[in-house]
Scaffold this active site. Structure first.
Site, mmCIF file in Angstrom:
data_model
loop_
_atom_site.group_PDB
_atom_site.id
_atom_site.type_symbol
_atom_site.label_atom_id
_atom_site.label_comp_id
_atom_site.label_asym_id
_atom_site.label_seq_id
_atom_site.Cartn_x
_atom_site.Cartn_y
_atom_site.Cartn_z
ATOM 1 N N HIS A 1 0.821 -1.119 -0.122
ATOM 2 C CA HIS A 1 0.224 0.009 -0.053
ATOM 3 C C HIS A 1 0.787 1.337 0.038
ATOM 4 C CE1 HIS A 1 -2.582 3.013 1.980
ATOM 5 N NE2 HIS A 1 -3.258 2.840 1.198
ATOM 6 N N GLU B 1 2.171 1.811 -3.521
ATOM 7 C CA GLU B 1 1.072 2.185 -4.284
ATOM 8 C C GLU B 1 0.915 3.740 -4.160
ATOM 9 O OE1 GLU B 1 -3.599 3.366 -3.733
ATOM 10 O OE2 GLU B 1 -3.256 1.309 -3.159
ATOM 11 N N HIS B 2 0.838 4.311 -2.840
ATOM 12 C CA HIS B 2 1.192 5.691 -2.819
ATOM 13 C C HIS B 2 2.221 6.595 -3.711
ATOM 14 C CE1 HIS B 2 -2.003 6.926 0.430
ATOM 15 N NE2 HIS B 2 -2.184 5.519 0.115
#
Length: 440
Positions: free
Chosen positions: A63, A66-67
């Site tokens: 995650h 992803e950012h």
């Protein structure tokens, strides 16, 4: 021959368009659905890597990554990425799940080359600077805090952890404050370089497009980043036969000063490709999938005990969950829990009516067809179908399999599923030891 791409037509769906699949020599799979009647196109890069692929020390890294991929590449800054897409009225975003991550853009058909260039650029050539890592660390910590302020969402994480414990499926996709605070730029970059490879990826595109032109543009984008040289075969799908350790009979209560209590009662479910998955979908709709469902009628309509009450299923390659969520006044939890347990036990022993099965099947079919009304959902169907399933079912085939579900099959599934030992997760203003014996 080594540099030849292999292309095949998978379907010519009368309810959609022609689906074609090309596998590049580097293992990258490209699937398109040509729908000439659309004036938009959705483009997505699906990576077969998610939070279950992380070690405990790297929890939340998928995650986090992803950012970070939106923070800039060698050719574009973060502002460039967003400004170029928004200048043509498009949108771009991403999401992380437990078994995959997706980066996508939706644009007018004429702007598909730009979307391909931008999304492929950020996926293949991100710079991941130290400064961006620190900036985005703060953003993710705020995201975790925001999630913790939503007990209706948080209770699902508590329930999942109660079932799967320390297994990667039991951990939060976002990671924890401790793991996110400890992750270094070197760890994130190492995860990126090891895991993000053409053979782990699927490019899915749906809308008004030309398959050959899409393949050419994607291939050029990957070549530009140096990702097109090494021959490889597509990574195999996750094992369907592995055994995920699961616990039962767990009661987990998180004391929190909330106006409402939030609870999830449930058990292990069926994996993604289980033969009975369509029957499970129909059963779920009967139990708590809509306003006509048994739990909604019993708990909200007849007794007014909760505003939100529903059942749900979660499926993974080798595991699954079934649960019932309700949010109610703290003093009503025991009554809601008793009604829920009684209703589940009744369905397990007596089954449901033929009319209920037909209604549950109708809801399934409606969700399938209505969910494919835009290019984004069709793109997702292609990406998930290639990455997660052994086959890409046409809409007609899905509807046929739903129609084949019988009341006897639903009753058998209900008996098997709802007779499993239950676990309970509760968030609210309760003392330690509350609800002890609630599952007896």
């Amino acid at each position: 021959m080594a540099n030849r791409a292999l292309t095949q037509t998978l379907s010519d769906d009368p309810m959609g368009g022609t689906v074609r699949r090309t596998v590049l020599p580097n293992g990258l799979r490209i699937l398109t659905e040509s729908i000439p009647s659309m004036r938009s196109v959705s483009f997505g890069v699906w990576v077969g890597i998610g939070s279950r692929d992380e070690t405990p020390a790297l929890s939340g890294v998928s995650h986090f990554l992803e950012h970070l991929l939106f923070k800039g590449t060698k050719r574009r800054s973060a502002l460039d990425i967003s400004a170029e897409i928004e200048a043509v009225g498009g949108e771009t975003n991403a999401f992380t799940a437990k078994e995959y991550t997706c980066y996508y853009a939706r644009v007018l058909d004429a702007d598909l080359p730009l979307a391909i260039d931008i999304v492929c650029d950020l996926v293949t050539d991100s710079v991941l600077t130290e400064a961006d890592v620190e900036t985005e660390r703060g953003v993710i910590l705020e995201e975790i805090a925001m999630h913790d302020d939503e007990p209706g969402d948080e209770v699902h994480d508590v329930f999942t952890e109660a079932i799967y414990g320390n297994h990667p499926l039991g951990r939060q996709i976002s990671g924890t404050v401790a793991t996110i605070s400890a992750l270094t730029r070197k760890q994130i970059d190492g995860f990126y370089r090891r895991r993000y490879r053409p053979e782990t990826m699927v490019v899915a595109v749906a809308g008004n497009l030309d398959h050959a032109k899409v393949v050419k543009a994607v291939r050029a984008a990957f070549d530009r980043a140096g990702w097109g040289d090494s021959p490889a075969v597509p990574a195999p799908r996750r094992s369907r036969t592995s055994r995920v350790p699961a616990r039962s009979g767990q009661i987990v209560v998180h004391n929190k000063d909330t106006e409402q209590a939030h609870l999830v009662l449930g058990c292990t479910g069926f994996p993604r490709q289980h033969d009975d998955r369509f029957a499970v979908g129909a059963l779920n709709n009967v139990l708590g999938g809509g306003m006509s469902s048994r739990l909604f009628q019993q708990i909200r309509e007849q007794r007014g005990l909760a505003y939100s009450v529903y059942s749900f299923t979660s499926q993974y390659s080798d595991a699954g969950l079934f649960g019932v969520y309700a949010g109610c006044a703290p003093g009503k939890v025991e009554e809601v829990l008793a009604i829920t347990r009684d209703e589940l036990a009744r369905v397990a022993s007596e089954g449901v009516t033929d009319a209920e099965v037909e209604r549950g099947k109708g809801m399934l079919k409606g969700a399938v067809v209505l969910g494919l009304e835009d290019t984004g959902s069709r793109m997702s169907r292609l990406g998930k179908g290639e990455l997660l399933y052994d086959e890409l079912l046409s809409v007609d085939e899905i509807l046929r399999r739903v129609d084949e579900v019988t009341p006897d099959q639903v009753q058998r599934v209900a008996k098997e599923l709802l007779s499993r030992p239950m676990s309970l997760a509760v968030i609210g203003d309760f003392e330690d030891g509350a609800f002890t014996g609630a599952l007896d």
